[in-house]
Design a protein around this motif. Structure first.
Motif, PDB file in Angstrom:
ATOM      1  N   ARG A  87      28.382  -4.210  79.049  1.00 53.09           N
ATOM      2  CA  ARG A  87      27.230  -3.348  78.762  1.00 53.09           C
ATOM      3  C   ARG A  87      26.467  -3.854  77.533  1.00 53.09           C
ATOM      4  NH1 ARG A  87      26.707  -0.798  83.594  1.00 53.09           N
ATOM      5  NH2 ARG A  87      28.668   0.200  84.206  1.00 53.09           N
ATOM      6  N   VAL A  88      25.219  -3.381  77.381  1.00 50.92           N
ATOM      7  CA  VAL A  88      24.329  -3.866  76.328  1.00 50.92           C
ATOM      8  C   VAL A  88      23.562  -2.692  75.731  1.00 50.92           C
ATOM      9  CG1 VAL A  88      22.403  -5.418  75.807  1.00 50.92           C
ATOM     10  CG2 VAL A  88      24.047  -6.035  77.591  1.00 50.92           C
ATOM     11  N   ILE A  89      23.322  -2.737  74.431  1.00 47.82           N
ATOM     12  CA  ILE A  89      22.408  -1.788  73.790  1.00 47.82           C
ATOM     13  C   ILE A  89      21.407  -2.573  72.940  1.00 47.82           C
ATOM     14  CG2 ILE A  89      23.998   0.162  73.775  1.00 47.82           C
ATOM     15  CD1 ILE A  89      24.595  -0.449  70.859  1.00 47.82           C
ATOM     16  N   TYR A  90      20.326  -1.909  72.586  1.00 45.82           N
ATOM     17  CA  TYR A  90      19.258  -2.568  71.834  1.00 45.82           C
ATOM     18  C   TYR A  90      19.000  -1.811  70.530  1.00 45.82           C
ATOM     19  CZ  TYR A  90      14.567  -4.109  70.480  1.00 45.82           C
ATOM     20  OH  TYR A  90      13.498  -4.586  69.786  1.00 45.82           O
ATOM     21  N   ASP A  91      18.631  -2.575  69.499  1.00 44.26           N
ATOM     22  CA  ASP A  91      18.226  -1.946  68.240  1.00 44.26           C
ATOM     23  C   ASP A  91      17.219  -2.853  67.531  1.00 44.26           C
ATOM     24  OD1 ASP A  91      18.114   0.081  66.432  1.00 44.26           O
ATOM     25  OD2 ASP A  91      20.177  -0.070  65.738  1.00 44.26           O
ATOM     26  N   ASP A  92      16.449  -2.250  66.621  1.00 43.56           N
ATOM     27  CA  ASP A  92      15.515  -3.020  65.797  1.00 43.56           C
ATOM     28  C   ASP A  92      15.293  -2.271  64.490  1.00 43.56           C
ATOM     29  OD1 ASP A  92      13.685  -0.956  66.341  1.00 43.56           O
ATOM     30  OD2 ASP A  92      12.761  -2.054  68.004  1.00 43.56           O
ATOM     31  N   GLU A  93      14.199  -2.584  63.799  1.00 46.19           N
ATOM     32  CA  GLU A  93      13.962  -2.001  62.474  1.00 46.19           C
ATOM     33  C   GLU A  93      13.696  -0.499  62.521  1.00 46.19           C
ATOM     34  OE1 GLU A  93      10.082  -3.720  64.078  1.00 46.19           O
ATOM     35  OE2 GLU A  93      12.177  -4.365  63.889  1.00 46.19           O
ATOM     36  N   TRP A  94      13.528   0.073  63.700  1.00 50.59           N
ATOM     37  CA  TRP A  94      13.319   1.515  63.809  1.00 50.59           C
ATOM     38  C   TRP A  94      14.645   2.285  63.811  1.00 50.59           C
ATOM     39  CZ3 TRP A  94       8.689   3.938  63.435  1.00 50.59           C
ATOM     40  CH2 TRP A  94       7.554   3.133  63.503  1.00 50.59           C
ATOM     41  N   THR A  95      15.751   1.585  63.937  1.00 48.32           N
ATOM     42  CA  THR A  95      17.093   2.166  63.754  1.00 48.32           C
ATOM     43  C   THR A  95      17.360   3.304  64.737  1.00 48.32           C
ATOM     44  OG1 THR A  95      16.899   1.639  61.393  1.00 48.32           O
ATOM     45  CG2 THR A  95      18.711   3.076  62.041  1.00 48.32           C
ATOM     46  N   TYR A  96      17.639   2.959  65.980  1.00 50.82           N
ATOM     47  CA  TYR A  96      17.899   3.949  67.023  1.00 50.82           C
ATOM     48  C   TYR A  96      19.382   4.341  67.134  1.00 50.82           C
ATOM     49  CZ  TYR A  96      13.442   1.847  68.435  1.00 50.82           C
ATOM     50  OH  TYR A  96      12.164   1.349  68.456  1.00 50.82           O
ATOM     51  N   ASN A  97      20.247   3.381  66.859  1.00 54.16           N
ATOM     52  CA  ASN A  97      21.684   3.591  67.065  1.00 54.16           C
ATOM     53  C   ASN A  97      22.361   3.946  65.745  1.00 54.16           C
ATOM     54  OD1 ASN A  97      22.148   2.383  70.024  1.00 54.16           O
ATOM     55  ND2 ASN A  97      20.691   1.076  68.936  1.00 54.16           N
ATOM     56  N   THR A  98      22.913   5.138  65.675  1.00 52.29           N
ATOM     57  CA  THR A  98      23.556   5.598  64.442  1.00 52.29           C
ATOM     58  C   THR A  98      24.921   6.210  64.741  1.00 52.29           C
ATOM     59  OG1 THR A  98      22.490   7.775  64.576  1.00 52.29           O
ATOM     60  CG2 THR A  98      21.355   6.067  63.299  1.00 52.29           C
ATOM     61  N   PHE A  99      25.734   6.287  63.718  1.00 48.95           N
ATOM     62  CA  PHE A  99      27.077   6.842  63.793  1.00 48.95           C
ATOM     63  C   PHE A  99      27.299   7.654  62.534  1.00 48.95           C
ATOM     64  CE2 PHE A  99      31.898   5.709  63.729  1.00 48.95           C
ATOM     65  CZ  PHE A  99      32.232   6.929  64.291  1.00 48.95           C
ATOM     66  N   THR A 100      27.601   8.949  62.688  1.00 42.19           N
ATOM     67  CA  THR A 100      27.706   9.861  61.544  1.00 42.19           C
ATOM     68  C   THR A 100      28.937  10.747  61.706  1.00 42.19           C
ATOM     69  OG1 THR A 100      25.312   9.927  61.217  1.00 42.19           O
ATOM     70  CG2 THR A 100      26.579  11.772  60.317  1.00 42.19           C
ATOM     71  N   GLY A 101      29.568  11.067  60.596  1.00 43.42           N
ATOM     72  CA  GLY A 101      30.711  11.983  60.637  1.00 43.42           C
ATOM     73  C   GLY A 101      30.973  12.592  59.280  1.00 43.42           C
ATOM     74  N   PHE A 102      31.568  13.764  59.269  1.00 46.58           N
ATOM     75  CA  PHE A 102      31.952  14.388  58.005  1.00 46.58           C
ATOM     76  C   PHE A 102      33.044  15.431  58.221  1.00 46.58           C
ATOM     77  CE2 PHE A 102      28.048  16.387  59.565  1.00 46.58           C
ATOM     78  CZ  PHE A 102      28.409  17.725  59.658  1.00 46.58           C
ATOM     79  N   LEU A 103      33.771  15.690  57.163  1.00 42.18           N
ATOM     80  CA  LEU A 103      34.852  16.670  57.172  1.00 42.18           C
ATOM     81  C   LEU A 103      34.259  18.077  57.059  1.00 42.18           C
ATOM     82  CD1 LEU A 103      37.938  17.400  56.932  1.00 42.18           C
ATOM     83  CD2 LEU A 103      37.630  17.143  54.456  1.00 42.18           C
ATOM     84  N   LEU A 104      34.608  18.941  58.016  1.00 37.29           N
ATOM     85  CA  LEU A 104      34.187  20.339  57.932  1.00 37.29           C
ATOM     86  C   LEU A 104      35.109  21.119  57.016  1.00 37.29           C
ATOM     87  CD1 LEU A 104      33.346  20.981  61.694  1.00 37.29           C
ATOM     88  CD2 LEU A 104      31.728  20.773  59.801  1.00 37.29           C
ATOM     89  N   PHE A 105      36.402  21.020  57.248  1.00 36.22           N
ATOM     90  CA  PHE A 105      37.383  21.639  56.352  1.00 36.22           C
ATOM     91  C   PHE A 105      38.743  20.982  56.553  1.00 36.22           C
ATOM     92  CE2 PHE A 105      36.589  24.301  60.087  1.00 36.22           C
ATOM     93  CZ  PHE A 105      37.840  24.342  60.683  1.00 36.22           C
ATOM     94  N   ALA A 106      39.480  20.892  55.460  1.00 34.82           N
ATOM     95  CA  ALA A 106      40.789  20.246  55.495  1.00 34.82           C
ATOM     96  C   ALA A 106      41.820  21.153  56.141  1.00 34.82           C
ATOM     97  CB  ALA A 106      41.234  19.890  54.078  1.00 34.82           C
ATOM     98  N   ALA A 107      42.860  20.544  56.689  1.00 34.95           N
ATOM     99  CA  ALA A 107      43.912  21.314  57.350  1.00 34.95           C
ATOM    100  C   ALA A 107      44.775  22.036  56.315  1.00 34.95           C
ATOM    101  CB  ALA A 107      44.789  20.379  58.183  1.00 34.95           C
TER     102      ALA A 107
END
Length: 205
Positions: free
Chosen positions: A185-205
């Motif tokens: 498979r293939v994905i495309y990206d350029d200076e407009w930054t389409y592909n992102t990955f984000t995460g954060f902790l909501l609360f600790a166990a």
């Protein structure tokens, strides 16, 4: 404040011990004693309110102190444009343009976020399909070797489609989360930054 109250009370006592010089002096002394008593009550009330406020500040500090802070956000390319893939095997995407990485849980060299705190996390990723005549893009969010959610575009004649997906999941310390590009498979990206990955902790166990 306590020292001021003691001085006022001491002054009042001294005045009370002075020999009266008539009805006017007696009334004046009574008035002074009443004012001293009223001031002492006000000072005591202020001291109590101050202690309450100090205790509330300490409680608020205890609620926030020591809380782990984990958050990251990254984009696929630091610069340039073009396709990523295809690969012969399923491959973690390496999001190299890091916007934030509080806690340093995300590794741009591998594309993998590693939880150093057990708890409940939020993750989101986006995908922009390839610009070839036939779309051929499939990516999945992975927890260790478990496929969680996916975004795909493998049919149609248009070539400017994108999608995103997100999850809230429980992680144990040491778990890894990453976005995987499926084999061939293939994905495309350029200076407009389409592909992102984000995460954060909501609360600790």
């Amino acid at each position: 404040m306590k020292n001021i109250a003691v001085l006022i009370l001491a002054f009042g006592c001294c005045v009370c011990q002075s020999p009266p010089r008539g009805n006017d002096d007696t009334l004046s002394l009574i008035s002074i004693n009443q004012k001293v008593a009223n001031n002492a009550e006000k000072i005591s009330l202020l001291e109590t309110q101050l202690l309450i406020a100090e205790r509330e500040v300490l409680e608020l500090r205890s609620l926030t102190a020591g809380k782990p802070r984990v958050a990251f956000s990254a984009a696929l390319m630091e610069s340039g444009r073009g396709n990523v893939g295809p690969f012969t095997i399923d491959t973690p995407l390496k999001y190299k343009k890091v916007f934030s990485n509080t806690g340093n849980g995300y590794n741009p060299s591998t594309g993998i976020f590693t939880a150093f705190v057990s708890g409940t996390y939020f993750f989101r990723f986006s995908m922009f399909n390839n610009l070839n005549p036939t779309p051929n893009s499939v990516v999945s969010l992975m927890k260790n070797n478990e496929r969680l959610v996916s975004v795909w575009d493998t049919s149609g004649t248009d070539a400017n489609d994108m999608g995103s997906n997100a999850v809230v999941i429980a992680l144990q310390e040491g778990d890894g989360v990453y976005v995987q590009l499926l084999a061939t498979r293939v994905i495309y990206d350029d200076e407009w930054t389409y592909n992102t990955f984000t995460g954060f902790l909501l609360f600790a166990a």
